[in-house]
Design an enzyme around this catalytic site. Structure first.
Site, mmCIF file in Angstrom:
data_model
loop_
_atom_site.group_PDB
_atom_site.id
_atom_site.type_symbol
_atom_site.label_atom_id
_atom_site.label_comp_id
_atom_site.label_asym_id
_atom_site.label_seq_id
_atom_site.Cartn_x
_atom_site.Cartn_y
_atom_site.Cartn_z
ATOM 1 N N GLY A 216 45.853 34.440 26.056
ATOM 2 C CA GLY A 216 45.477 33.055 26.343
ATOM 3 C C GLY A 216 44.031 32.714 26.117
ATOM 4 O O GLY A 216 43.565 31.657 26.519
ATOM 5 N N THR A 217 43.266 33.592 25.449
ATOM 6 C CA THR A 217 41.850 33.312 25.249
ATOM 7 C C THR A 217 41.570 32.587 23.935
ATOM 8 O O THR A 217 40.416 32.384 23.593
ATOM 9 C CB THR A 217 41.027 34.613 25.282
ATOM 10 O OG1 THR A 217 41.705 35.592 24.514
ATOM 11 C CG2 THR A 217 40.842 35.098 26.690
ATOM 12 N N LYS A 219 42.961 33.422 20.661
ATOM 13 C CA LYS A 219 42.932 34.229 19.439
ATOM 14 C C LYS A 219 43.714 33.541 18.318
ATOM 15 O O LYS A 219 43.218 33.407 17.195
ATOM 16 C CB LYS A 219 43.511 35.625 19.709
ATOM 17 C CG LYS A 219 42.708 36.401 20.731
ATOM 18 C CD LYS A 219 43.261 37.792 20.949
ATOM 19 C CE LYS A 219 44.623 37.803 21.606
ATOM 20 N NZ LYS A 219 44.617 37.247 22.961
ATOM 21 N N GLU A 437 42.245 34.669 57.712
ATOM 22 C CA GLU A 437 41.488 33.950 56.677
ATOM 23 C C GLU A 437 40.085 33.582 57.165
ATOM 24 O O GLU A 437 39.110 33.705 56.426
ATOM 25 C CB GLU A 437 42.236 32.688 56.231
ATOM 26 C CG GLU A 437 43.589 32.967 55.557
ATOM 27 C CD GLU A 437 43.486 33.921 54.383
ATOM 28 O OE1 GLU A 437 42.444 33.903 53.690
ATOM 29 O OE2 GLU A 437 44.440 34.695 54.160
ATOM 30 N N HIS A 440 37.784 36.551 56.892
ATOM 31 C CA HIS A 440 37.160 36.692 55.565
ATOM 32 C C HIS A 440 35.988 35.725 55.426
ATOM 33 O O HIS A 440 34.890 36.104 55.018
ATOM 34 C CB HIS A 440 38.165 36.327 54.459
ATOM 35 C CG HIS A 440 39.209 37.354 54.193
ATOM 36 N ND1 HIS A 440 38.927 38.664 53.938
ATOM 37 C CD2 HIS A 440 40.558 37.246 54.103
ATOM 38 C CE1 HIS A 440 40.052 39.320 53.715
ATOM 39 N NE2 HIS A 440 41.068 38.483 53.814
HETATM 40 P P1 ADP Z 1 45.979 33.862 22.524
HETATM 41 O O1 ADP Z 1 46.487 33.841 21.134
HETATM 42 O O2 ADP Z 1 44.644 34.500 22.680
HETATM 43 O O3 ADP Z 1 46.951 34.387 23.527
HETATM 44 P P2 ADP Z 1 46.116 31.068 22.157
HETATM 45 O O4 ADP Z 1 45.258 30.880 20.978
HETATM 46 O O5 ADP Z 1 47.579 31.070 21.907
HETATM 47 O O6 ADP Z 1 45.724 32.350 22.964
HETATM 48 O O7 ADP Z 1 45.734 29.951 23.221
HETATM 49 C C1 ADP Z 1 46.702 29.189 23.862
HETATM 50 C C2 ADP Z 1 46.190 27.808 24.109
HETATM 51 O O8 ADP Z 1 45.144 27.831 25.051
HETATM 52 C C3 ADP Z 1 45.609 27.169 22.892
HETATM 53 O O9 ADP Z 1 46.587 26.533 22.137
HETATM 54 C C4 ADP Z 1 44.625 26.185 23.476
HETATM 55 O O10 ADP Z 1 45.280 24.998 23.847
HETATM 56 C C5 ADP Z 1 44.160 26.864 24.732
HETATM 57 N N1 ADP Z 1 42.892 27.557 24.513
HETATM 58 C C6 ADP Z 1 42.666 28.878 24.650
HETATM 59 N N2 ADP Z 1 41.386 29.172 24.415
HETATM 60 C C7 ADP Z 1 40.767 28.021 24.105
HETATM 61 C C8 ADP Z 1 39.425 27.682 23.753
HETATM 62 N N3 ADP Z 1 38.435 28.600 23.682
HETATM 63 N N4 ADP Z 1 39.139 26.386 23.500
HETATM 64 C C9 ADP Z 1 40.104 25.454 23.583
HETATM 65 N N5 ADP Z 1 41.378 25.715 23.897
HETATM 66 C C10 ADP Z 1 41.724 26.981 24.166
HETATM 67 ZN ZN ZN Z 2 43.065 38.781 53.303
#
Ligand code: ADP
Ligand code: ZN
Ligand code: MG
Length: 619
Positions: A216-217, A219, A437, A440
């Protein structure tokens, strides 16, 4: 992404539809039409009947079959209609005389009358034509399904999606943050735009770059942005697609993918989730189970070595488990360049939120920095999801713009799991959770270095946590001091410390805290050189992403000492938490009661009760 959609119009009906139609026609023909036609056409009669009909001059034409075992003849039936008959040959030397006498034409051929021609067509040509038609249809449909078009032999064609430059439509502007990754990829963009510049000087560009980072970053997004920036075709295929295919297809697909790419150069070939095919090959192991994957991987390696890098084909691949990749993939001339794509930092998160907020209608005074603060550790995909959840919530509440409250609420929805309002805790359980809680929060607040508390709740989450204390660092920092880490451990033990102080017993609710505290303490001793061993690495982390397991690199004796140090460190932190809570016991009760009543309180409310004077002065 754009896929081939033309010609699909007349192929909309499912294949089974055609099969049923053709089969039905065949069955009907066989059951009724053919037997009736043929029965009417050729009737078998006895030799004596044949002779008497010849004598009666009813027979007009006689023919001997090629095998000379049957006589076919045409005779008038009772209604005076000419019909085809056959009879078995009977030894009869006088037959020719008799036929001549009766004026019958005779030959050694089958008389091809109109009617029998029809039956020939019906019984032979028509079924063949139907089969041929069905065959074509089947191959067309299969061809389409395989993405190969009309060719019946196109089973191995890759259905890599071909997206022309304007279709990816993604540029680096759509990728927020990730500046280092973008910088690394800019060179590839330049190479795709001006290949001659590099070829002229004799530079050998990396054939492939590997995008490495947690899920989800962005790539996949980055890979598409490279194609979009360079305005070149983008062939993408996912490693998992290879695995789903028929045996032997994976290698064929790789071959075809590179063939297509060579024709379309300059272009980008993107292999997503490459770890599914690029896992380390382990000679032994499963019997035959991995053959398919290994074949595919070998084909990929062969193709990467084989093609001419100067043509302008760049291979990008993405993975979140780089350590599991076969080392052969990482050799020079293959994916020799590695582009880390990390989780976004505070500024990056804010930028990502802003990029995605453009797609929804937002109210005027949205504080994205606040949302970014509350989402430490969230990936780009999760942040995009937060914006979307906020928009959904706004609609649900009948508003037409997204407000700050929607965003804050959706942070919890996405990060901490949906609220389970109907999961009922008993009154006693709620009391325990409240004290836990507040324990903490109080320990955190009383230690100068600990981050202030922004939110405390005892509303259970589906993630399994009964309550949670959201701790947000004022300013994100990567370097944490020994004191800060120790304070963090003390804060983690604060929950159980409060339970014990008030109820004189402890519950199972603190297992997660204990785990985290132990991990932190272990890390300090074995990896950060903050224990008695000093700067000696006792552990190496094998999987950098996905949480990672650490493996010990020290002797069993040292390992025992590490365990002892961890226990001592956590114990000391717990004693500190106990001390803080005992010193502030009246506040502990007051705050826990307040939380029990309100179920959720903000950091400001918390601080207001803790320091009434200074909060009053502020207001
Ligand atoms: P990965 O391939 O690393 O798992 P994705 O490219 O499929 O991640 O990212 C999923 C979605 O998350 C993208 O379509 C976008 O909407 C959002 N997203 C992730 N990183 C970014 C970023 N740096 N800027 C904008 N949107 C992002
Ligand atoms: Zn706790
Ligand atoms: Mg992806």
């Amino acid at each position: 992404m754009l896929e081939n959609n033309h010609e699909d119009h007349n192929a909309r009906k499912p294949l089974i539809f055609y099969v049923v139609i053709v089969t039905t026609i065949m069955l009907l023909l066989n059951a009724f039409i053919f037997p009736a036609l043929l029965a009417r056409q050729v009737q078998v009669v006895g030799y004596s009947d044949f002779l008497s009909w010849v004598a009666d001059r009813k027979v007009s034409e006689v023919s001997l079959t090629q095998e000379a075992d049957q006589i076919l003849f045409v005779a008038k039936d009772d209604q005076g209609q000419e019909q085809l008959y056959k009879t078995a040959v009977f030894p009869d030397d006088g037959l020719i005389d008799r036929l001549q006498e009766a004026g019958v034409r005779f030959s050694a051929e089958i008389p091809m009358r109109n009617n029998s021609l029809l039956s020939f067509v019906l019984s032979w040509i028509l079924p063949l034509a139907l089969f041929a038609g069905l065959g074509r249809l089947l191959s067309n449909q299969l061809g389409k399904r395989m993405g190969g078009g009309l060719n019946a032999l196109s089973f191995g064609k890759a259905n890599a999606k071909i997206v022309a430059d304007r279709e990816t439509g993604v540029t680096f502007a759509d990728v927020a943050g990730e500046e280092e990754a973008k910088d690394a990829l800019k060179e590839i963009v330049d190479f795709l735009e001006h290949p001659d510049k590099y070829a002229g000087i004799g530079a050998r560009l990396p054939k492939g770059a590997l995008l490495v980072g947690p899920p989800g970053t962005g790539k996949t997004l980055l890979a598409r942005a490279v194609a979009g920036e360079a305005k070149v075709p983008f062939f993408s295929i996912s490693g998992s697609e290879f695995v789903e295919m028929f045996v032997g297809m994976g290698a064929a697909k790789v071959r075809d993918l590179f063939k297509q790419a060579n024709e379309k150069a300059p272009c980008i070939v993107f292999i997503d989730e490459i770890d599914t095919i690029g896992k380390k090959r382990d000679g032994a192991g499963a019997i035959g189970g991995n053959d398919e994957r290994e074949q595919t991987l070998n084909q990929l390696l062969t193709e990467m070595d084989g093609f001419d890098g100067r043509k302008g084909v760049v291979i990008l691949a993405a993975t979140n488990r780089p350590e599991s990749l076969d080392p052969a993939l990482l050799r020079p001339g293959r994916f020799d360049r590695r582009v880390p794509v990390e989780l976004p930092d505070l500024a990056g998160r804010e930028a990502i939120l802003r990029v995605h907020a453009k797609h929804v209608k937002c109210g005027d005074n949205i504080d994205f920095r606040e949302i970014a603060r509350a989402t430490s550790g969230a990936s780009g995909a999760e942040l995009a999801n937060i914006i979307n959840e906020a928009a959904l919530r706004a609609v649900r509440l009948g508003r037409d713009t997204v407000a700050q409250g929607d965003l804050l609420e959706s942070v919890e929805t996405v990060i901490a799991g949906y609220q389970r309002k109907n999961a009922v805790l008993s009154e006693r359980e709620k009391r325990i959770v409240s004290y836990h809680e507040i324990g903490h929060a109080l320990v955190a607040a009383m230690q100068t270095h600990s981050a202030p508390v922004t939110k405390i709740t005892i509303i259970p989450r589906t993630s399994g946590a009964l309550g949670y204390t959201m701790q947000v660092d004022e300013d994100e920092h990567y370097l944490m001091s020994r004191e800060e880490l120790l304070n963090k451990i003390a804060t983690l033990t604060g929950g159980q410390a409060a339970e014990e102080l008030v109820f004189h017993s402890i519950t199972t609710g603190a297992s997660n805290d204990i785990e985290k505290a132990t991990k932190l303490a272990r890390g300090m001793i074995t990896r950060y050189g903050m224990g008695e061993f000093g700067m000696v690495a006792m552990e190496t982390v094998t999987n950098q992403y996905l949480g990672g397991d650490a493996s010990l690199t020290c002797s069993p004796a040292t390992s025992e000492k590490i365990d002892a140090q961890v226990v001592a460190m956590v114990k000391e932190a717990r004693e500190k938490a106990d001390r803080i809570l005992r010193e502030n016991e009246p506040k502990l009760h007051e705050l826990a009661d307040y939380l029990l009543k309100k179920e959720t309180i903000t950091g400001d409310e918390f601080m207001g009760i803790l320091n009434p004077e200074s909060a009053g002065a502020d207001a």
